[in-house]
Design a protein around this motif. Structure first.
Motif, PDB file in Angstrom:
ATOM      1  N   GLU A  46       0.833  -1.201   0.000  1.00  0.00           N
ATOM      2  CA  GLU A  46       0.000   0.000   0.000  1.00  0.00           C
ATOM      3  C   GLU A  46       0.869   1.253   0.000  1.00  0.00           C
ATOM      4  O   GLU A  46       0.655   2.178  -0.793  1.00  0.00           O
ATOM      5  CB  GLU A  46      -0.909  -0.009   1.224  1.00  0.00           C
ATOM      6  CG  GLU A  46      -1.835   1.209   1.287  1.00  0.00           C
ATOM      7  CD  GLU A  46      -2.740   1.149   2.508  1.00  0.00           C
ATOM      8  OE1 GLU A  46      -3.619   2.020   2.615  1.00  0.00           O
ATOM      9  OE2 GLU A  46      -2.567   0.239   3.346  1.00  0.00           O
ATOM     10  N   ALA A  47       1.868   1.283   0.894  1.00  0.00           N
ATOM     11  CA  ALA A  47       2.739   2.457   0.954  1.00  0.00           C
ATOM     12  C   ALA A  47       3.569   2.576  -0.329  1.00  0.00           C
ATOM     13  O   ALA A  47       3.808   3.677  -0.836  1.00  0.00           O
ATOM     14  CB  ALA A  47       3.668   2.358   2.179  1.00  0.00           C
ATOM     15  N   VAL A  50       1.294   3.996  -3.005  1.00  0.00           N
ATOM     16  CA  VAL A  50       1.073   5.430  -2.801  1.00  0.00           C
ATOM     17  C   VAL A  50       2.313   6.225  -3.186  1.00  0.00           C
ATOM     18  O   VAL A  50       2.248   7.255  -3.871  1.00  0.00           O
ATOM     19  CB  VAL A  50       0.689   5.691  -1.324  1.00  0.00           C
ATOM     20  CG1 VAL A  50       0.652   7.209  -1.059  1.00  0.00           C
ATOM     21  CG2 VAL A  50      -0.652   5.076  -1.006  1.00  0.00           C
ATOM     22  N   ILE A  53       2.732   6.191  -7.017  1.00  0.00           N
ATOM     23  CA  ILE A  53       1.770   7.067  -7.700  1.00  0.00           C
ATOM     24  C   ILE A  53       2.106   8.525  -7.442  1.00  0.00           C
ATOM     25  O   ILE A  53       2.024   9.383  -8.339  1.00  0.00           O
ATOM     26  CB  ILE A  53       0.335   6.727  -7.225  1.00  0.00           C
ATOM     27  CG1 ILE A  53      -0.060   5.330  -7.722  1.00  0.00           C
ATOM     28  CG2 ILE A  53      -0.658   7.773  -7.720  1.00  0.00           C
ATOM     29  CD1 ILE A  53      -1.417   4.865  -7.209  1.00  0.00           C
ATOM     30  N   ALA A  54       2.500   8.826  -6.204  1.00  0.00           N
ATOM     31  CA  ALA A  54       2.837  10.218  -5.871  1.00  0.00           C
ATOM     32  C   ALA A  54       4.030  10.714  -6.692  1.00  0.00           C
ATOM     33  O   ALA A  54       4.012  11.835  -7.222  1.00  0.00           O
ATOM     34  CB  ALA A  54       3.121  10.331  -4.374  1.00  0.00           C
ATOM     35  N   GLY A 407       8.619   3.610  -0.387  1.00  0.00           N
ATOM     36  CA  GLY A 407       7.275   3.502   0.188  1.00  0.00           C
ATOM     37  C   GLY A 407       7.004   2.089   0.688  1.00  0.00           C
ATOM     38  O   GLY A 407       6.414   1.896   1.759  1.00  0.00           O
TER      39      GLY A 407
END
Length: 422
Positions: A46-47, A50, A53-54, A407
């Protein structure tokens, strides 16, 4: 695909794969989130998703709208194109190409040494030799021939007029004593006379003239009687052979260096030459003759033949290996050695080059900035973006990969904290 595009494409593919991997890992782990270990991995996926994508959003926002959505504070480069260009120009003019920065960079450099090293490497290049040879040959071919001939003719005429006859006579006497020119001249004349006498046509002509001369001696009784006696004994042909033999014998005798007749003639020539050098009246007549008669001589044809022959020889020499290996290369190398080893010239030339470089930049750094601005404005926005991505695209894509990995690792750490602490 070019060598520049391949690393960028492969890095972008790796960044995309890392993002997809995080997304797939997150989706697959959702049904098993009750398991502590799966929950821990899910936190990492999940991290990582994120973070990937960021970073993708941030990098894409630099050059365009992500997914075509006009989100605020995206498409940064196209929006700020003029500001970016002006910033580059300003940095170039005020920071990179100002006097202080250039002097600071140059103070630890010896430009003279670098220039000498470059020139030494250029000297051995075949292209340099060919260029220098072509330049020299081209220069001598473009010399103003007519002007040179006219100048040479004028100088020869003026030199002959201005040269004192007395000095010429003294110099002729000195040369004669040094090189025995009178003896050489006598040998040349004797050789020429011998070749003439050995010619059958000349021999017969001499006999014919002698025979005719005897016939014409009607007034002198003694010569007439002698001539008739000779005519009875010798025919015209025999008389020619007798005269030829006598004259050839005389010539052969005169070739001996101690022959009395030869010595007498040489003594006469030397005495006359010595007398000429002190005979002011005859010298004055020679000077007067030169002043009035030399202008009538046309030296141009002689000078032109010498000029053309000299030009051909000079061009042949300039294109030969001997000129380059024995003259040009040693001369140029010696000049560089003198420059390098001179106690003061090297330092002064180095300082001069630095001053000229600083002065040039001071006078033209605004023009350089304007040139940079003009060249950047020639490209449209898409071309500029492509150029930037082509140069730094790989590094930007690595940011995406690192974002996903970082992440993922941070997610694992946070997930572990939740599992073991919560």
């Amino acid at each position: 695909m070019s060598s520049l595009e391949q690393p960028k494409t492969s890095t972008r593919r790796l960044a995309t794969v890392s993002l997809i991997f995080m997304a797939v890992g997150f989706v697959v782990s959702l049904p098993f989130k009750e398991n502590a270990w799966v929950f821990w991995l899910q936190s990492g996926f999940e991290a990582g998703l994120v973070g990937g994508i960021a970073d993708w959003f941030a990098i894409t926002a630099l050059f365009r709208h992500p997914l075509g959505l006009k989100i605020p504070h995206t498409n940064l480069l196209p929006k700020n194109r003029e500001r970016v260009i002006e910033s580059i120009v300003h940095m170039l003019e005020t920071d990179l190409l100002n006097k202080e920065s250039i002097v600071a960079k140059l103070q630890h450099m010896t430009l003279a040494d670098r220039v000498i090293k470059i020139l030494r490497s250029i000297l051995v290049l075949p292209a340099f030799r060919a260029t220098v040879t072509e330049l020299l040959v081209g220069l001598i071919r473009k010399l103003p021939k007519e002007a040179i001939l006219e100048f040479a003719n004028t100088r020869v005429t003026e030199t002959i007029k201005a040269y004192p006859s007395k000095r010429l006579a003294v110099r002729a006497m000195e040369l004669n004593e040094e090189r025995r020119l009178d003896e050489w001249l006598m040998d040349q004349l004797l050789g020429y006379g011998q070749r003439l006498l050995e010619d059958p046509v000349i021999r017969d002509q001499i006999g014919r003239l002698a025979y005719t001369a005897m016939i014409d001696q009607e007034k002198n009784t003694f010569l007439r009687v002698t001539a008739r006696t000779v005519q009875k004994v010798y025919s015209e042909e025999k008389l020619s052979l007798v005269i030829q033999g006598v004259l050839l014998t005389v010539i052969q005798d005169m070739r001996h260096v101690h022959h009395p007749n030869r010595l007498a003639i040489l003594d006469h020539l030397r005495r006359n030459l010595a007398q000429l050098s002190i005979d002011e009246e005859r010298l004055a007549k020679i000077d007067a003759w030169k002043a009035s008669e030399v202008d009538r001589f046309d030296f141009v044809p002689v000078i032109e033949r010498a000029y053309d022959a000299g030009l051909i020889e000079l061009e042949r020499y300039l294109t030969s290996d001997a000129f380059w290996t024995e003259r040009a290369m040693p001369m140029l190398s010696r000049a560089l050695d003198d420059w390098e080893q001179h106690p003061t010239f090297k330092d002064s030339s180095d300082q001069w080059m630095k001053e000229q470089l600083v002065r040039f930049v001071e006078q033209n750094h605004q023009k350089i900035g304007g040139l940079v601005r003009e060249n950047l404005n020639r490209f449209d926005t898409e071309t500029l973006i492509h150029m930037i991505e082509d140069k730094v695209g790989s590094d930007l894509q690595w940011i995406r990969v690192n974002g996903a990995l970082c992440g993922f690792i941070i997610g694992l750490i946070l997930g572990a904290i939740k599992v073991f602490v919560g």
